[in-house]
Scaffold this active site. Structure first.
Site, PDB file in Angstrom:
ATOM      1  N   PHE A 258       0.794  -1.226   0.000  1.00 33.79           N
ATOM      2  CA  PHE A 258       0.000   0.000   0.000  1.00 33.79           C
ATOM      3  C   PHE A 258       0.830   1.281   0.000  1.00 33.79           C
ATOM      4  O   PHE A 258       0.293   2.363  -0.198  1.00 33.79           O
ATOM      5  CB  PHE A 258      -0.919   0.016   1.228  1.00 33.79           C
ATOM      6  CG  PHE A 258      -1.711  -1.249   1.387  1.00 33.79           C
ATOM      7  CD1 PHE A 258      -2.788  -1.520   0.551  1.00 33.79           C
ATOM      8  CD2 PHE A 258      -1.358  -2.189   2.342  1.00 33.79           C
ATOM      9  CE1 PHE A 258      -3.507  -2.689   0.679  1.00 33.79           C
ATOM     10  CE2 PHE A 258      -2.082  -3.367   2.484  1.00 33.79           C
ATOM     11  CZ  PHE A 258      -3.161  -3.627   1.650  1.00 33.79           C
TER      12      PHE A 258
ATOM     13  N   GLY B  51       5.533  -4.685  10.760  1.00 34.80           N
ATOM     14  CA  GLY B  51       4.473  -4.733   9.764  1.00 34.80           C
ATOM     15  C   GLY B  51       5.030  -5.033   8.387  1.00 34.80           C
ATOM     16  O   GLY B  51       5.273  -4.139   7.578  1.00 34.80           O
TER      17      GLY B  51
ATOM     18  N   SER C   9       7.711  -2.504   1.437  1.00 36.64           N
ATOM     19  CA  SER C   9       8.658  -1.569   2.056  1.00 36.64           C
ATOM     20  C   SER C   9       9.934  -2.268   2.507  1.00 36.64           C
ATOM     21  O   SER C   9      11.000  -1.638   2.589  1.00 36.64           O
ATOM     22  CB  SER C   9       8.003  -0.852   3.233  1.00 36.64           C
ATOM     23  OG  SER C   9       7.480  -1.766   4.165  1.00 36.64           O
TER      24      SER C   9
ATOM     25  N   GLY D 185      -2.304 -10.812   8.882  1.00 35.19           N
ATOM     26  CA  GLY D 185      -3.011  -9.610   8.467  1.00 35.19           C
ATOM     27  C   GLY D 185      -3.495  -8.779   9.638  1.00 35.19           C
ATOM     28  O   GLY D 185      -3.895  -9.321  10.670  1.00 35.19           O
TER      29      GLY D 185
ATOM     30  N   ASP E 232       4.689   0.277  11.147  1.00 31.68           N
ATOM     31  CA  ASP E 232       3.693   0.210  10.079  1.00 31.68           C
ATOM     32  C   ASP E 232       2.852  -1.051  10.245  1.00 31.68           C
ATOM     33  O   ASP E 232       2.570  -1.760   9.286  1.00 31.68           O
ATOM     34  CB  ASP E 232       4.384   0.234   8.712  1.00 31.68           C
ATOM     35  CG  ASP E 232       3.412   0.465   7.568  1.00 31.68           C
ATOM     36  OD1 ASP E 232       2.328   1.037   7.811  1.00 31.68           O
ATOM     37  OD2 ASP E 232       3.732   0.081   6.431  1.00 31.68           O
TER      38      ASP E 232
ATOM     39  N   HIS F 197      -3.400  -0.792  13.047  1.00 31.92           N
ATOM     40  CA  HIS F 197      -3.797   0.614  13.124  1.00 31.92           C
ATOM     41  C   HIS F 197      -4.820   0.886  14.226  1.00 31.92           C
ATOM     42  O   HIS F 197      -5.543   1.890  14.177  1.00 31.92           O
ATOM     43  CB  HIS F 197      -4.352   1.075  11.771  1.00 31.92           C
ATOM     44  CG  HIS F 197      -3.270   1.322  10.759  1.00 31.92           C
ATOM     45  ND1 HIS F 197      -2.208   0.473  10.590  1.00 31.92           N
ATOM     46  CD2 HIS F 197      -3.076   2.333   9.868  1.00 31.92           C
ATOM     47  CE1 HIS F 197      -1.418   0.939   9.629  1.00 31.92           C
ATOM     48  NE2 HIS F 197      -1.922   2.070   9.184  1.00 31.92           N
TER      49      HIS F 197
ATOM     50  N   ASP G 118       1.369   6.208   7.988  1.00 36.66           N
ATOM     51  CA  ASP G 118      -0.076   6.425   8.078  1.00 36.66           C
ATOM     52  C   ASP G 118      -0.444   7.360   9.215  1.00 36.66           C
ATOM     53  O   ASP G 118      -1.359   7.090  10.004  1.00 36.66           O
ATOM     54  CB  ASP G 118      -0.825   5.092   8.201  1.00 36.66           C
ATOM     55  CG  ASP G 118      -0.743   4.266   6.931  1.00 36.66           C
ATOM     56  OD1 ASP G 118      -0.646   4.862   5.842  1.00 36.66           O
ATOM     57  OD2 ASP G 118      -0.744   3.034   7.018  1.00 36.66           O
TER      58      ASP G 118
END
Length: 232
Positions: A31, A58, A64, A87, A153, A156, A182
């Site tokens: 993402f 993450g 990344s 996930g 990351d 959330h 984020d």
């Protein structure tokens, strides 16, 4: 006559990944947009000069991780990446960020580990990464070494983002970097970015970190105080 003024010093250009590394990043499932990826790469390159490992919380499918691994490879250090590979909340079935291709047909659960391994293999970076498979707080509780960079990351929610910060930020070496993804100050982004935003504020309010760069939702902070006593 007054002496001629000296030219202003030129800012050091931001380091850039090789074209094949950037292409691998952009091809990988994930993402992070390219502008934030390049900012992460610049931060990782800077942090790697400390000669310490770079750690990511993450992994997902390794998008990344490619950039951290290449920065680590160039500096002769190691990239570490932490994930249980089942996930995060927003990636589960029924949510906008769910990808059915990440579901293991045998268990019916998400499993991004195979995709992550393929990503690193295609990029030729497997030997520069150590994958820590498990839950972030459990791994952090066992960790005792300083890190040049921690990139948060992961989940959330306040529970997960807060635990990632509490578990890993104390391991950032003095002069090292804490990078948070984020970060969205707008309350309308409650699910996707408010927990990382609160972690970002927590880091600043601690007095241990100062912001040195921001690109879209990516924030780069530098540790300005000595780390935990265990690392001295």
């Amino acid at each position: 006559m007054p002496a001629a003024s000296e030219p202003a010093p030129q800012a050091e250009p931001a380091p850039q990944p090789a074209p094949e590394i950037l292409a691998a990043f952009e091809k990988a499932k994930g993402f992070m947009p390219t502008d934030e990826g390049l900012a992460l790469y610049a931060a990782a390159t800077r942090a790697a000069r400390l000669g310490l490992p770079l750690l990511e919380v993450g992994t997902y499918c390794g998008r990344s991780t490619i950039l951290l691994a290449d920065a680590a490879r160039r500096a002769g250090v190691t990239a570490l990446t932490v994930d249980h590979h089942r996930g995060s909340e927003e990636q589960q079935p029924g949510w906008d960020y769910h990808d059915p291709e990440t579901v293991d047909p045998e268990t019916g659960l998400m499993d991004t580990l195979p995709a992550f391994r393929r990503t690193l293999h295609r990029a030729g970076l497997e030997e520069h990464v150590v994958a820590l498979v498990g839950r972030s707080p459990q791994i952090a509780a066992l960790w005792s070494s300083p890190l040049g960079l921690v990139f948060i990351d992961g989940g959330h929610t306040d529970e997960h983002a807060g635990a990632d910060y509490a578990g890993w930020a104390p391991h950032v070496a003095e002069g090292g970097l804490l990078v948070i993804h984020d970060v969205f100050p707008d309350p309308a982004d409650e699910f996707t970015g408010q927990a990382p935003y609160r972690v970002y504020l927590r880091a600043l309010e601690s007095g241990d970190f100062a912001e040195i760069a921001a690109t879209s939702s990516l924030r780069v902070l530098q540790r300005t105080s000595a780390p935990a006593a265990a690392h001295r």
